[in-house]
Design a protein around this motif. Structure first.
Motif: not given
Length: 243
Positions: A108-114, A172-184
């Protein structure tokens, strides 16, 4: 009859969160148009993403191609390989692709290079129209699948609010984690870190300006590693150029 019912329930459980993404978005738009009309402020209900191009679900083992929406390609994001009888996919004109994401990394943390490199490896398959309709799946059809679907929708300039709503349709969606994706991706402000006092991330978030076009944010995010325009053309247009 009881056996058929049990078998059908097993298939539904395996392909959890199965849906045509375009049809899901049309449904969300229809709900918004209906709610707006009831409030006396009607809005246009125009499709923003075509049906029959992008499918998503959980595990696909023991499912037939017909039960999976008759895709021409199946993109597996799990570590484990899909299990189909030898020659079955080829006979149905379908190709299997395996783009696994590391279990030890928070996808979910799409800011990570990997994570960025993993997303690029998946998106490259959408540069070719022959891959469509494509079915993207993981174990539950929610986490890894949700991230890839979000990236594709953003490339196609689907509004961020709709991308978020489409993801939230998954069990089972996780709104908090998905915000990390959109932010990344650069679509929303980075979430503030919990704790006393304003954090560096929250201060940057206060200055965040949403991009005019989500595709521009994705161009920046993907750093020229995939052809964004080609992916847009593939997903939004028929081979003859029509929508």
């Amino acid at each position: 009859n009881s056996f058929c019912t049990l078998l059908g329930a097993m298939v539904d459980e395996l392909r959890k969160n199965f849906r045509d993404v375009g049809a899901a978005i049309d449904g969300l738009l229809a709900q918004r148009a209906s709610a707006a009309a009831e409030s006396g402020s009607p809005i246009a209900n125009a499709s923003v993403f075509p049906r029959g191009r992008l499918l998503r679900c959980g595990r696909v083992d023991f499912c037939t191609l017909e039960e999976l929406g008759s895709p021409r390609s199946i993109i597996n994001l799990r570590i484990d390989a899909d299990e189909f009888p030898a020659g079955y996919l080829e006979a149905g004109g379908c190709v299997a692709l395996h783009c696994a994401a590391e279990d030890k990394v928070e996808k979910y943390d799409t800011s990570q290079h990997c994570v960025r490199l993993w997303i690029v490896s998946v998106l490259k398959h959408f540069e070719c129209a022959d891959a469509l309709p494509a079915l993207v799946h993981c174990k539950h059809g929610r986490d890894r699948t949700g991230i890839i679907v979000a990236a594709l929708l953003a490339i196609c300039d689907v509004p961020t609010a709709l991308i978020r709503s489409e993801y939230m349709l998954s069990e089972g969606s996780r709104a908090d984690l998905f915000e990390l994706t959109l932010a990344g991706f650069g679509l929303v402000a980075k979430p503030a870190i919990a704790g006393p006092g304003p954090s560096q991330k929250s201060r940057r978030g206060d200055q965040f300006t949403p991009p005019a076009h989500s595709s521009d944010a994705m161009r920046t995010y993907l750093r020229g590693l995939v052809d964004v325009d080609k992916i847009r053309q593939t997903l939004l247009h028929n081979p003859d150029g029509s929508m």
